[in-house]
Scaffold this active site. Structure first.
Site, mmCIF file in Angstrom:
data_model
loop_
_atom_site.group_PDB
_atom_site.id
_atom_site.type_symbol
_atom_site.label_atom_id
_atom_site.label_comp_id
_atom_site.label_asym_id
_atom_site.label_seq_id
_atom_site.Cartn_x
_atom_site.Cartn_y
_atom_site.Cartn_z
ATOM 1 N N LYS A 175 0.868 -1.170 0.000
ATOM 2 C CA LYS A 175 0.000 0.000 0.000
ATOM 3 C C LYS A 175 0.911 1.228 0.000
ATOM 4 O O LYS A 175 1.441 1.634 1.044
ATOM 5 C CB LYS A 175 -0.915 -0.008 1.237
ATOM 6 N N GLU A 250 9.777 1.895 10.838
ATOM 7 C CA GLU A 250 10.825 2.912 10.698
ATOM 8 C C GLU A 250 10.110 4.250 10.705
ATOM 9 O O GLU A 250 9.424 4.600 9.748
ATOM 10 C CB GLU A 250 11.624 2.675 9.416
ATOM 11 N N CYS A 284 13.559 11.155 6.947
ATOM 12 C CA CYS A 284 13.462 10.837 8.371
ATOM 13 C C CYS A 284 14.782 11.054 9.096
ATOM 14 O O CYS A 284 14.793 11.263 10.308
ATOM 15 C CB CYS A 284 12.987 9.399 8.542
ATOM 16 N N GLU A 383 9.078 16.859 14.747
ATOM 17 C CA GLU A 383 9.587 16.647 13.387
ATOM 18 C C GLU A 383 8.879 17.576 12.408
ATOM 19 O O GLU A 383 7.667 17.477 12.209
ATOM 20 C CB GLU A 383 9.397 15.189 12.971
#
Length: 490
Positions: A175, A250, A284, A383
């Site tokens: 997906k 992750e 990331c 973040e």
């Protein structure tokens, strides 16, 4: 406008209700393709196809060596189609063509590496303490794997999961992000043209509640691999736990990039700029917190601002462009919001801080540098996932370590120093899945990657990644030498 269909059991087909959603080109801010909007019924079909492929189809009967040869052919096909894949990704996620082409060319190495490991998966004979038994272990594929990928590097982060899964003998349902689905649909066709049997890899595009939820919940899915935000990762982890499924997650990062006074400051500044402004900060492992020893703080900031202010912003297909657009309209708004938050928190704006007008209609933000940042601020703790850097001074090595570890995240970290003993001390003390010394953002198919704390669970890449997709079966064979009371456990 181009149309992309689902890919299930080797066939391209519309979704069950034949609906579509649009995907935008970040450079222009306009739709360029329509993508089939999958539903729970499509997930069911895809999972069943994946289950058949690894239980009754040709994939199930292949020897590990034969599976390895398929992965080697996939590697060749990806090299031949790297330009096509890179162009599709740039159009969908706005990253620089030069970066995407390098990434797409590098994908082949994962399939070569894991293709070579496919027939090195071994059990072992165990000399147990009980006489009269021959005992050994087998390493077997875990089953159907659900893979959910993000929008920033769709094919690279898919490959980190898919290559070891295929080497282990698993099948998969993918997906992709609803923002960047096109390249994954092109990719899966290339895999099957290279000889991967139909049904081994299936792609169902769509939105989380319609596709992601049913995929994670499906009883035939035995492992879920996800890359994305920590908030979504928690949701997926909780849902997978209800089905006792294995997960690898992750997740986010707020990586510290630490510059000591004894470092090569020009190299450190280059690394800092690459760490946050390459990929427009949409990675990331972005070095979004720059920790600088106070005695060289002003010098480093001056060099940083001078270099970052030369960045060429524009068309990601232009090889001279250094900073491209933000991938999604929502993320564009989020980045601008964080710039306002940082200003409201009292941080000093040293560079950027505004929309970059390229005349294209796309979602561009200037490379932005804030100084005078407290590590307790939202800018330092949350973040941003954009080209926004927080510069934080420190006085001692211990203070640098404390600031680096004062974060819920622990994905990556950088250390810039010419003092080798200090480098080893920092590597040991920093709570992070990866630490780079005098470099930043380097990755390889050969070295494990993953996070600690809220940055995730499990490891991708390297030999260790195959273990994420294998179960161990223990076998006991009575050699006939054991006779005794059947009611006594031996």
């Amino acid at each position: 406008m181009q149309t992309y269909l689902l890919h299930i059991d080797g066939q391209r087909r519309p979704s069950a209700d034949e609906t579509y959603f649009e995907t935008d080109n970040p450079f222009t801010g306009e739709p360029w393709a329509q993508i089939a909007r999958g539903q729970a019924d499509d997930v069911e079909d895809a999972v069943q196809a994946a289950h058949r492929a690894m239980t009754t189809g040709p994939w199930a009967s292949m020897t590990p060596t034969a599976r390895g040869r398929v992965l080697q052919r996939i590697a060749d096909a990806l090299e031949e189609n790297a330009e096509l894949l890179a162009r599709t990704e740039v159009r969908d996620n706005g990253k620089l063509y030069t970066e995407m082409l390098g990434q797409c060319q590098y994908l082949a190495q994962w399939y070569r590496y894991y293709g070579g490991l496919a027939d090195k998966i071994e059990g072992r004979v165990v000399p147990v303490d009980k006489p009269g038994y021959f005992t050994y272990t087998r390493r077997e594929p875990i089953g159907v794997v659900g893979i959910i990928t993000p929008w920033n590097s769709p094919l690279l982060l898919l490959t980190w999961k898919l290559a070891p899964a295929l080497a282990a003998g698993c099948s998969a349902v993918v997906k992709p992000s609803e923002y960047t689905s096109a390249s994954t649909l092109v990719f899966v066709r290339i895999l099957e043209e290279a000889g991967l049997p139909a049904g081994v890899v299936n792609v169902v595009t769509g939105f989380g509640p319609d596709v992601g939820g049913p995929l994670v919940d499906h009883p035939l899915v035995r492992k879920v691999g996800f890359t994305g935000s920590d908030a979504t990762g928690r949701h997926i982890g909780a849902a997978a736990a209800r089905g006792l499924k294995r997960v690898s997650l992750e997740l986010g990062g707020k990586s510290p990039n630490i510059v000591f006074a004894d470092a090569d400051l020009d190299a450190a500044v280059n690394g800092a700029v690459s760490g946050i402004f390459a990929a427009t900060g949409q990675t990331c492992i972005a070095g979004s917190r720059l920790l600088v020893e106070r005695s060289v703080h002003e010098e480093v900031v001056a060099k940083l601002v001078a270099l970052a202010s030369t960045a060429r912003i524009g068309d990601p297909m232009d090889p001279d462009t250094q900073v491209g657009p933000i991938t999604t309209r929502d993320q564009y708004g989020k980045v601008l919001e964080y710039i306002d938050i940082a200003t409201g928190e009292g941080a000093h704006l040293a560079l950027g801080g505004a929309v970059a007008d390229t005349g294209s209609g796309g979602w561009f933000v200037q490379p932005t540098v804030f100084t005078g940042v407290s590590n307790q601020s939202r800018l330092a703790q949350e973040e941003v996932f954009g080209p926004v850097l927080a510069v934080i001074p420190f006085d001692t090595e211990d203070e640098a370590i404390a600031i680096a570890n004062d974060s819920k995240y622990g994905l990556g970290a950088g250390v810039w120093t010419t003092d080798l003993p200090r480098a080893f001390r920092l590597v040991e003390a920093i709570e992070s899945g990866t630490v780079w010394v005098n470099t930043y953002r380097a990755v390889s198919f050969m070295l494990p990657f993953g996070g600690v704390k809220d940055s995730g669970i499990g490891r991708e890449n390297g030999i260790e990644a195959i273990d994420e997709y294998l179960e161990t079966k223990s076998v006991w064979i009575n050699t006939g030498a054991t006779v005794g009371n059947p009611f006594v456990l031996r």
